[in-house]
Enzyme design. Structure first.
Site, PDB file in Angstrom:
ATOM      1  N   GLY A   1       1.539  -1.756   4.084  1.00  0.00           N
ATOM      2  CA  GLY A   1       0.902  -3.036   3.759  1.00  0.00           C
ATOM      3  C   GLY A   1       1.727  -4.124   4.426  1.00  0.00           C
TER       4      GLY A   1
ATOM      5  CG  ASN B   1      -2.079  -9.215  17.992  1.00  0.00           C
ATOM      6  OD1 ASN B   1      -3.010  -9.991  18.160  1.00  0.00           O
ATOM      7  ND2 ASN B   1      -2.207  -8.074  17.338  1.00  0.00           N
TER       8      ASN B   1
ATOM      9  CG  ASP C   1       4.217   5.570  14.222  1.00  0.00           C
ATOM     10  OD1 ASP C   1       3.380   4.674  14.463  1.00  0.00           O
ATOM     11  OD2 ASP C   1       4.336   6.113  13.111  1.00  0.00           O
TER      12      ASP C   1
ATOM     13  CB  THR D   1      10.151  -0.541  13.967  1.00  0.00           C
ATOM     14  OG1 THR D   1      10.987  -1.208  13.022  1.00  0.00           O
ATOM     15  CG2 THR D   1       8.846  -0.151  13.297  1.00  0.00           C
TER      16      THR D   1
ATOM     17  NE  ARG E   1      15.274   4.866  13.151  1.00  0.00           N
ATOM     18  CZ  ARG E   1      16.084   3.974  12.598  1.00  0.00           C
ATOM     19  NH1 ARG E   1      15.643   3.150  11.664  1.00  0.00           N
ATOM     20  NH2 ARG E   1      17.342   3.902  12.960  1.00  0.00           N
TER      21      ARG E   1
ATOM     22  CB  THR F   1       2.924   2.200  12.300  1.00  0.00           C
ATOM     23  OG1 THR F   1       2.031   3.142  12.846  1.00  0.00           O
ATOM     24  CG2 THR F   1       2.367   1.624  11.006  1.00  0.00           C
TER      25      THR F   1
ATOM     26  CB  THR G   1      -0.897   0.081   1.259  1.00  0.00           C
ATOM     27  OG1 THR G   1      -0.054   0.220   2.409  1.00  0.00           O
ATOM     28  CG2 THR G   1      -1.772  -1.142   1.424  1.00  0.00           C
TER      29      THR G   1
ATOM     30  N   GLY H   1       4.960  -5.190  14.796  1.00  0.00           N
ATOM     31  CA  GLY H   1       4.713  -6.621  14.611  1.00  0.00           C
ATOM     32  C   GLY H   1       5.376  -7.146  13.335  1.00  0.00           C
ATOM     33  CG  ASP H   2       4.080  -5.845   9.573  1.00  0.00           C
ATOM     34  OD1 ASP H   2       3.443  -6.900   9.791  1.00  0.00           O
ATOM     35  OD2 ASP H   2       3.543  -4.812   9.121  1.00  0.00           O
TER      36      ASP H   2
HETATM   37  P1  ATP Z   1       1.338  -4.005  14.994  1.00  0.00           P
HETATM   38  O1  ATP Z   1       0.107  -4.633  14.387  1.00  0.00           O
HETATM   39  O2  ATP Z   1       1.093  -2.701  15.716  1.00  0.00           O
HETATM   40  O3  ATP Z   1       2.502  -3.911  14.073  1.00  0.00           O
HETATM   41  P2  ATP Z   1       1.344  -6.388  16.618  1.00  0.00           P
HETATM   42  O4  ATP Z   1       0.077  -6.280  17.415  1.00  0.00           O
HETATM   43  O5  ATP Z   1       1.398  -7.372  15.518  1.00  0.00           O
HETATM   44  O6  ATP Z   1       1.840  -4.973  16.149  1.00  0.00           O
HETATM   45  P3  ATP Z   1       2.883  -6.251  19.060  1.00  0.00           P
HETATM   46  O7  ATP Z   1       2.639  -7.390  19.980  1.00  0.00           O
HETATM   47  O8  ATP Z   1       2.232  -4.940  19.382  1.00  0.00           O
HETATM   48  O9  ATP Z   1       2.563  -6.749  17.582  1.00  0.00           O
HETATM   49  O10 ATP Z   1       4.458  -5.945  18.968  1.00  0.00           O
HETATM   50  C1  ATP Z   1       5.377  -6.868  18.410  1.00  0.00           C
HETATM   51  C2  ATP Z   1       6.703  -6.747  19.129  1.00  0.00           C
HETATM   52  O11 ATP Z   1       7.208  -5.409  18.958  1.00  0.00           O
HETATM   53  C3  ATP Z   1       6.640  -6.968  20.641  1.00  0.00           C
HETATM   54  O12 ATP Z   1       6.750  -8.344  20.975  1.00  0.00           O
HETATM   55  C4  ATP Z   1       7.825  -6.142  21.117  1.00  0.00           C
HETATM   56  O13 ATP Z   1       9.041  -6.872  21.014  1.00  0.00           O
HETATM   57  C5  ATP Z   1       7.867  -4.976  20.115  1.00  0.00           C
HETATM   58  N1  ATP Z   1       7.170  -3.794  20.651  1.00  0.00           N
HETATM   59  C6  ATP Z   1       5.888  -3.425  20.455  1.00  0.00           C
HETATM   60  N2  ATP Z   1       5.600  -2.280  21.121  1.00  0.00           N
HETATM   61  C7  ATP Z   1       6.745  -1.915  21.748  1.00  0.00           C
HETATM   62  C8  ATP Z   1       7.116  -0.818  22.590  1.00  0.00           C
HETATM   63  N3  ATP Z   1       6.238   0.137  22.938  1.00  0.00           N
HETATM   64  N4  ATP Z   1       8.379  -0.775  23.041  1.00  0.00           N
HETATM   65  C9  ATP Z   1       9.303  -1.714  22.704  1.00  0.00           C
HETATM   66  N5  ATP Z   1       9.011  -2.771  21.908  1.00  0.00           N
HETATM   67  C10 ATP Z   1       7.756  -2.876  21.440  1.00  0.00           C
END
Ligand code: ATP
Length: 289
Positions: free
Chosen positions: A38, A182, A226, A264, A267, A228, A10, A231-232
Site C-alpha cells: 500500500g 512519474n 523487482d 529496493t 530485491r 515494486t 495492504t 517510487g515510494d
Molecule cells: P512505482 O510505481 O513502480 O513504485 P514510479 O512509477 O512511481 O514507481 P519510477 O519513475 O519508476 O517511479 O521510479 C522512481 C525512481 O526509482 C527513479 O527515479 C529511479 O531513481 C529509481 N528506479 C526505478 N527503476 C529503476 C531501475 N530499474 N534501476 C535503478 N533505479 C530505478
C-alpha cells in the site's frame, strides 16, 4: 516536526503461476511471499526508517490480515493510527506472477474507501505549522481535497504523490507544496504552478523543478529484480533527506533517493525489499554525489 501520512495499508500476496488464468479456468499456484504494501504504508515505513517522526493514518480491517499487519508494523519505528481495527476486510493485493514474467494484480480498496474523514481527522488533532501532510492517490478526490484543505488551514506543508492517478487530482495542485509524479502522471495532471515538482523517470532518473530552475539526477545503476516500491522509496528518502537537513528537496536529496531506490529494485517484494534502517542511515549521512 512530524510527517502525517494519510493513505492505505495492504497485505501484498505474491503467487507464482504457470500462466495468467483464462475466464472460467481453475489453476494451481504457489504463494511466494506475503508482505506489507500500500503506497501510504510503504512511504510511511521508509520515512520512519530514515529517523523521521511519522504517523500513518490508515485502516486495518478486523480480519486475520489486519492482525498480521499490526504484528509486522510493530517492528517499524512508526505509529499506526487508529489503534482500533476497522469494520471491513483489510485491503489486499494479490500479485500473480506468470512463468513468462508477465503479471496481473487484484487490489481491494474497501477499507481505504470506507475510512471516512470522521475516522481520520481526530488523528490530525496535534498537527500544526511545520508538520507535513503526505498523501497518495488511494483516497477519493473529495477526501484527498478535504485533508489538504485542513492541512493548509493549520499551516502544514503538503506533499502529494497522485498515484494511482485520478484526472480530478489536477484540481488539487493549488493546495500542494511538493508534487512527486512519474512521467505519465506528470503528463496527465500537469503539476504546473506547484512550488516544488519532482518527476521520476524510472531507470533513467528524476527531474527536480523549483519554479524555472530544473536539475536532473540520474538513477543509480542497479541489477533490477523487482521494481515494486521504487517510487515510494524514492519519495520517502528524498523527503527525509531534505527534512533532516531543514531544506527543500535539493540535488542531494534526489541523489539519496535514487541510491535508496536502487536498493529496493535490486530485491524482491514490497516492504521486505526496502532499505533497512542501517542502510538508510549510512546513505543519508553521505554527502557525496
Ligand atoms: P512505482 O510505481 O513502480 O513504485 P514510479 O512509477 O512511481 O514507481 P519510477 O519513475 O519508476 O517511479 O521510479 C522512481 C525512481 O526509482 C527513479 O527515479 C529511479 O531513481 C529509481 N528506479 C526505478 N527503476 C529503476 C531501475 N530499474 N534501476 C535503478 N533505479 C530505478
Amino acid at each position: 516536526m512530524r510527517v502525517y501520512v494519510t493513505g492505505n495499508i495492504t497485505v501484498d500476496e505474491t503467487w507464482a503461476i504457470a500462466d495468467i488464468p483464462q475466464k472460467g479456468s481453475s489453476i494451481h499456484g504457489n504463494k511466494v511471499s506475503q508482505d506489507i504494501g500500500g503506497k501510504g504504508a510503504n512511504q510511511a515505513i521508509i520515512l520512519s526508517r530514515c529517523g523521521i517522526d511519522t504517523r500513518l493514518i490508515a485502516a486495518t480491517g478486523n480480519d486475520s490480515n489486519g492482525k498480521w499487519i499490526r504484528e509486522q508494523i510493530i517492528n517499524e519505528p512508526l505509529r499506526l493510527l487508529p489503534t482500533e481495527y476497522f469494520c471491513q476486510h483489510s485491503d489486499t493485493s494479490i500479485i500473480l506472477n506468470s512463468a513468462d514474467g508477465d503479471n496481473a494484480i487484484i487490489t481491494t480498496t474497501a477499507a481505504a474507501d470506507a475510512f471516512s474523514l470522521d475516522d481520520i481527522v481526530p488523528h490530525l488533532a496535534d498537527a500544526s505549522a511545520g508538520d507535513i501532510l503526505l498523501q497518495q492517490g488511494n483516497f477519493s478526490f473529495e477526501k484527498t481535497q478535504a485533508l489538504f484543505q485542513l492541512a493548509k488551514t493549520r499551516g502544514l506543508t503538503t506533499v502529494f504523490n497522485p498515484s494511482p492517478v485520478n484526472p480530478d487530482f489536477a484540481q488539487l495542485w493549488p493546495l500542494v507544496d511538493i508534487a512527486v509524479v512519474n512521467q505519465s502522471e506528470a503528463e496527465q495532471l500537469q503539476p504546473d504552478g506547484v512550488p516544488t515538482v519532482v518527476i521520476t523517470q524510472g531507470a533513467e532518473g528524476a527531474w527536480l523543478h523549483h519554479g524555472n530552475q530544473r536539475q536532473f539526477c540520474p538513477a543509480t545503476p542497479a541489477q533490477a529484480l523487482d521494481t515494486t516500491g521504487a517510487g515510494d522509496t524514492f519519495l520517502a528518502v528524498m523527503l527525509a533527506s531534505a527534512l533532516l537537513r531543514g531544506v527543500l528537496p535539493d540535488r542531494l536529496a534526489l541523489t539519496h533517493a535514487s541510491q535508496a531506490a536502487a536498493i529496493t529494485v535490486s530485491r524482491r517484494g514490497t516492504s521486505s525489499a526496502f532499505p533497512r534502517r542501517a542502510e538508510l542511515a549510512a546513505l543519508l549521512n553521505s554527502g557525496a554525489e
